[in-house]
Design an enzyme around this catalytic site. Structure first.
Site, PDB file in Angstrom:
ATOM      1  N   CYS A   1       3.658  -0.731  14.364  1.00 31.94           N
ATOM      2  CA  CYS A   1       3.031  -1.297  15.567  1.00 31.94           C
ATOM      3  C   CYS A   1       2.965  -2.812  15.459  1.00 31.94           C
ATOM      4  O   CYS A   1       3.014  -3.514  16.452  1.00 31.94           O
ATOM      5  CB  CYS A   1       1.640  -0.719  15.749  1.00 31.94           C
ATOM      6  SG  CYS A   1       0.569  -0.991  14.338  1.00 31.94           S
TER       7      CYS A   1
ATOM      8  N   GLU B   1      -5.229   2.936  19.659  1.00 30.06           N
ATOM      9  CA  GLU B   1      -4.493   2.052  18.752  1.00 30.06           C
ATOM     10  C   GLU B   1      -3.036   2.164  19.156  1.00 30.06           C
ATOM     11  O   GLU B   1      -2.346   3.099  18.755  1.00 30.06           O
ATOM     12  CB  GLU B   1      -4.678   2.511  17.301  1.00 30.06           C
ATOM     13  CG  GLU B   1      -6.114   2.535  16.820  1.00 30.06           C
ATOM     14  CD  GLU B   1      -6.624   1.159  16.468  1.00 30.06           C
ATOM     15  OE1 GLU B   1      -5.845   0.187  16.529  1.00 30.06           O
ATOM     16  OE2 GLU B   1      -7.808   1.041  16.147  1.00 30.06           O
TER      17      GLU B   1
ATOM     18  N   GLY C   1      -1.218   6.714  25.431  1.00 31.78           N
ATOM     19  CA  GLY C   1      -2.594   6.189  25.372  1.00 31.78           C
ATOM     20  C   GLY C   1      -3.160   5.969  26.766  1.00 31.78           C
ATOM     21  O   GLY C   1      -4.314   6.315  27.050  1.00 31.78           O
TER      22      GLY C   1
HETATM   23  P1  NAD Z   1       3.602   8.965  20.191  1.00 29.29           P
HETATM   24  O1  NAD Z   1       2.756   8.367  21.262  1.00 29.29           O
HETATM   25  O2  NAD Z   1       4.879   9.596  20.585  1.00 29.29           O
HETATM   26  O3  NAD Z   1       2.794  10.109  19.432  1.00 29.29           O
HETATM   27  C1  NAD Z   1       1.598   9.844  18.735  1.00 29.29           C
HETATM   28  C2  NAD Z   1       0.818  11.129  18.590  1.00 29.29           C
HETATM   29  O4  NAD Z   1       0.371  11.549  19.889  1.00 29.29           O
HETATM   30  C3  NAD Z   1       1.615  12.300  18.032  1.00 29.29           C
HETATM   31  O5  NAD Z   1       0.786  13.042  17.189  1.00 29.29           O
HETATM   32  C4  NAD Z   1       1.998  13.070  19.276  1.00 29.29           C
HETATM   33  O6  NAD Z   1       2.259  14.439  19.032  1.00 29.29           O
HETATM   34  C5  NAD Z   1       0.743  12.892  20.121  1.00 29.29           C
HETATM   35  N1  NAD Z   1       0.921  13.047  21.570  1.00 29.29           N
HETATM   36  C6  NAD Z   1       2.056  12.871  22.303  1.00 29.29           C
HETATM   37  N2  NAD Z   1       1.782  13.085  23.616  1.00 29.29           N
HETATM   38  C7  NAD Z   1       0.459  13.370  23.706  1.00 29.29           C
HETATM   39  C8  NAD Z   1      -0.428  13.667  24.788  1.00 29.29           C
HETATM   40  N3  NAD Z   1      -0.010  13.724  26.048  1.00 29.29           N
HETATM   41  N4  NAD Z   1      -1.729  13.871  24.517  1.00 29.29           N
HETATM   42  C9  NAD Z   1      -2.195  13.796  23.252  1.00 29.29           C
HETATM   43  N5  NAD Z   1      -1.404  13.552  22.170  1.00 29.29           N
HETATM   44  C10 NAD Z   1      -0.094  13.334  22.407  1.00 29.29           C
HETATM   45  O7  NAD Z   1       3.823   7.839  19.084  1.00 29.29           O
HETATM   46  P2  NAD Z   1       4.752   7.883  17.788  1.00 29.29           P
HETATM   47  O8  NAD Z   1       6.169   7.741  18.204  1.00 29.29           O
HETATM   48  O9  NAD Z   1       4.370   9.009  16.874  1.00 29.29           O
HETATM   49  O10 NAD Z   1       4.262   6.556  17.037  1.00 29.29           O
HETATM   50  C11 NAD Z   1       4.758   5.318  17.366  1.00 29.29           C
HETATM   51  C12 NAD Z   1       3.793   4.585  18.289  1.00 29.29           C
HETATM   52  O11 NAD Z   1       2.524   4.447  17.680  1.00 29.29           O
HETATM   53  C13 NAD Z   1       4.273   3.165  18.547  1.00 29.29           C
HETATM   54  O12 NAD Z   1       4.046   2.848  19.890  1.00 29.29           O
HETATM   55  C14 NAD Z   1       3.374   2.348  17.632  1.00 29.29           C
HETATM   56  O13 NAD Z   1       3.228   0.998  18.002  1.00 29.29           O
HETATM   57  C15 NAD Z   1       2.103   3.086  17.734  1.00 29.29           C
HETATM   58  N6  NAD Z   1       1.234   2.753  16.608  1.00 29.29           N
HETATM   59  C16 NAD Z   1       0.142   1.985  16.814  1.00 29.29           C
HETATM   60  C17 NAD Z   1      -0.658   1.595  15.736  1.00 29.29           C
HETATM   61  C18 NAD Z   1      -1.882   0.742  15.901  1.00 29.29           C
HETATM   62  O14 NAD Z   1      -2.701   0.715  14.995  1.00 29.29           O
HETATM   63  N7  NAD Z   1      -2.027   0.002  16.998  1.00 29.29           N
HETATM   64  C19 NAD Z   1      -0.303   2.012  14.456  1.00 29.29           C
HETATM   65  C20 NAD Z   1       0.821   2.805  14.287  1.00 29.29           C
HETATM   66  C21 NAD Z   1       1.583   3.184  15.365  1.00 29.29           C
END
Ligand code: NAD
Length: 464
Positions: free
Chosen positions: A265, A231, A213
């Site tokens: 999360c 998020e 993010g």
């Molecule tokens: P992640 O950050 O590894 O991946 C999330 C998504 O982003 C995936 O689709 C992934 O392919 C994509 N992605 C990865 N690198 C990217 C880049 N450089 N540019 C654009 N897209 C990219 O997260 P995850 O392991 O799939 O999910 C778990 C994380 O999500 C935890 O940190 C959790 O807290 C968070 N989360 C937050 C909320 C919220 O509402 N605040 C809800 C659910 C999950």
């Protein structure tokens, strides 16, 4: 998209190893082009028309709800009872989003200006929805429905760890929506990044980890009129006060810690318990945590499924080796089960300061691991809570509403709950994180405000 329905034959229930078909990566450039072509037609369809189309999407998803729930369980290891609740939330989301659209998308008449005027809500353009693995349908779907209602085509990129689920969802939606209005774009980090930075994409909803993010926010800073909803992760606390019902608090903390194997999360990963009740609380907590026994996610009675991957197991194993305080439950791998199973682990420390620089303190664990710390007064609880700068959810357990109000008004957190698990975040409320956990409150209820931009329209009258 999966070419044939997935059957349990591909699942080996003994060790819960899963073999699913691969889904080839999508072409972000082509998908954005198609979404761009669909934009005008969808934007000009009146809100009533968009709602009618989305009502049909709801019917299709409802009819495929059990099938997709089973796929969530198979692909991500989420217990089937939780996967069914996720699909229930997906179907219910439509009605909530329709109500939000009526409330937030209609023209707003301005009566106190020099000329007749309205504030109008206009779509932004193609929007990228980048989804995580842990709620592989619900979270991306919430953003997608809001963007669609506001007149924006959607590029839906699922997590590669839940790509079959994403494909099933996108196929259901796209079977009703006009061509190009919902583009399915499977792939990993490179595909997500390509979508986010494409100048034709005018809004991005990213749900995922903090490092990704943060990197996206940096990259998109130049294109500052593109809206970005972040998020992100949390490190969520429960405060157990000296007058709390300890049994209920312990059960809620165990739920918050263990649901989805801690991969939420809003999972509970820290507890601040008042020193006067710490001993009694820990006894009850151990009993409640012991209810979470690892098992096959497809069994109706399973409360604790596997974590998502071998990497997640390795991260868990490195965290439960911390030598500080006392492990009330040491965790570890359960005997007799293969797959990515781990047991709940609870660490009790007198003073969490000893952990401050460890990964256990600094990072989101995303596993069923809890750190319990004893506190003496309210100020100490707030100081300890805010020291780590995550700001997603917090729960306060007390029978005194004055104590709850005190904490609710002071904790730096986007969502605060009284006598409920930190995971109890209903779709009827807005949701979002402060501090490192996100950029405000874009998500959950009312996301449609973020999906549209405001235009001021003023009529000066005719001059002849
Ligand atoms: P992640 O950050 O590894 O991946 C999330 C998504 O982003 C995936 O689709 C992934 O392919 C994509 N992605 C990865 N690198 C990217 C880049 N450089 N540019 C654009 N897209 C990219 O997260 P995850 O392991 O799939 O999910 C778990 C994380 O999500 C935890 O940190 C959790 O807290 C968070 N989360 C937050 C909320 C919220 O509402 N605040 C809800 C659910 C999950």
């Amino acid at each position: 998209m999966p070419s044939e329905p997935l059957t349990d034959a591909r699942v080996s229930p003994g060790d819960f190893t899963v073999s699913l078909p691969g889904v080839p990566d999508g072409d972000a450039d082509v998908a954005v082009g198609r979404a761009g072509e669909a934009f005008r037609g969808w934007a000009e369809c009146p809100l009533e028309g968009r709602i009618r189309v989305l009502e049909r999407c709801r019917e299709v998803l409802q009819s495929r709800s059990e099938e997709i729930a089973r796929l969530i369980a198979i692909e991500t290891g989420k217990p089937i009872r939780e996967a069914r609740l996720e699909m229930g939330a997906v179907v219910a989301k439509f009605g909530l989003a329709f109500a939000d659209a009526e409330r937030f998308l209609r023209d707003e008449e301005i009566v106190d200006g020099p000329h007749p005027a309205v504030i109008r809500r206009r779509p932004r353009g193609p929007a990228a929805v980048i989804a995580p693995f842990n709620f592989p349908v619900h979270l991306g779907h919430g953003a997608a429905v809001a963007y669609l209602l506001a007149g924006n085509p959607v590029l839906f990129k699922p997590s590669p760890l839940a790509v079959n689920v994403g494909a099933a969802y996108a196929e259901a939606m796209a079977s009703v929506l006009p061509g190009g209005v919902l583009e399915f774009v499977p792939g990993g980090a490179a595909t997500g990044r390509a979508l986010a930075v494409d100048p034709r994409v005018r809004s991005v909803c990213f749900t995922g980890s903090i490092p990704v993010g943060r990197a996206l926010a940096r990259e998109l800073a130049e294109d500052y009129s593109k809206s970005l909803a972040l998020e992100l992760g949390g490190k969520n606390s429960a405060i157990v006060w000296d007058d709390a019902c300890l049994e209920a608090a312990a059960a809620a903390v165990a739920d918050g810690m263990c649901l989805t194997a801690g991969q939420r999360c809003n999972a509970t990963s820290r507890v601040f318990v008042h020193e006067a009740v710490a001993g009694s609380f820990l006894e009850r907590l151990a009993e409640s945590v012991d209810r979470y026994v690892p098992g096959n996610p497809l069994d109706d009675g399973t409360l604790l499924g596997p974590v998502i991957s071998a990497e997640a197991v390795a991260r868990y194993e490195s965290l439960v080796t911390v030598q500080a305080g006392k492990w009330l439950r040491p965790g570890g791998r359960p005997g007799g089960l293969g797959g990515h199973y781990v047991k709940p682990a609870v660490l009790v420390v007198e003073d969490c300061g000893v952990l401050d620089r460890s990964d256990l303190a600094q990072r989101e664990t995303f596993a069923p691991i809890l750190v319990v710390e004893t506190i003496r007064d309210r100020d100490e609880a707030i100081l300890r809570h805010d020291a780590w700068d995550f700001g997603l959810t917090a729960s306060v357990f007390t029978e005194d509403s004055g104590i709850f109000d005190f904490f609710a008004a002071r904790l730096a957190v986007g969502n605060v709950y009284h006598n409920l698990p930190t995971t109890f975040s209903p779709s009827t409320l807005p949701f979002g994180g402060w501090g490192r956990s996100g950029n405000g409150h874009p998500g959950g209820r009312g996301f449609v405000r973020f999906a549209a931009d405001e235009q001021s329209v003023q009529w000066g009258g005719l001059t002849r």
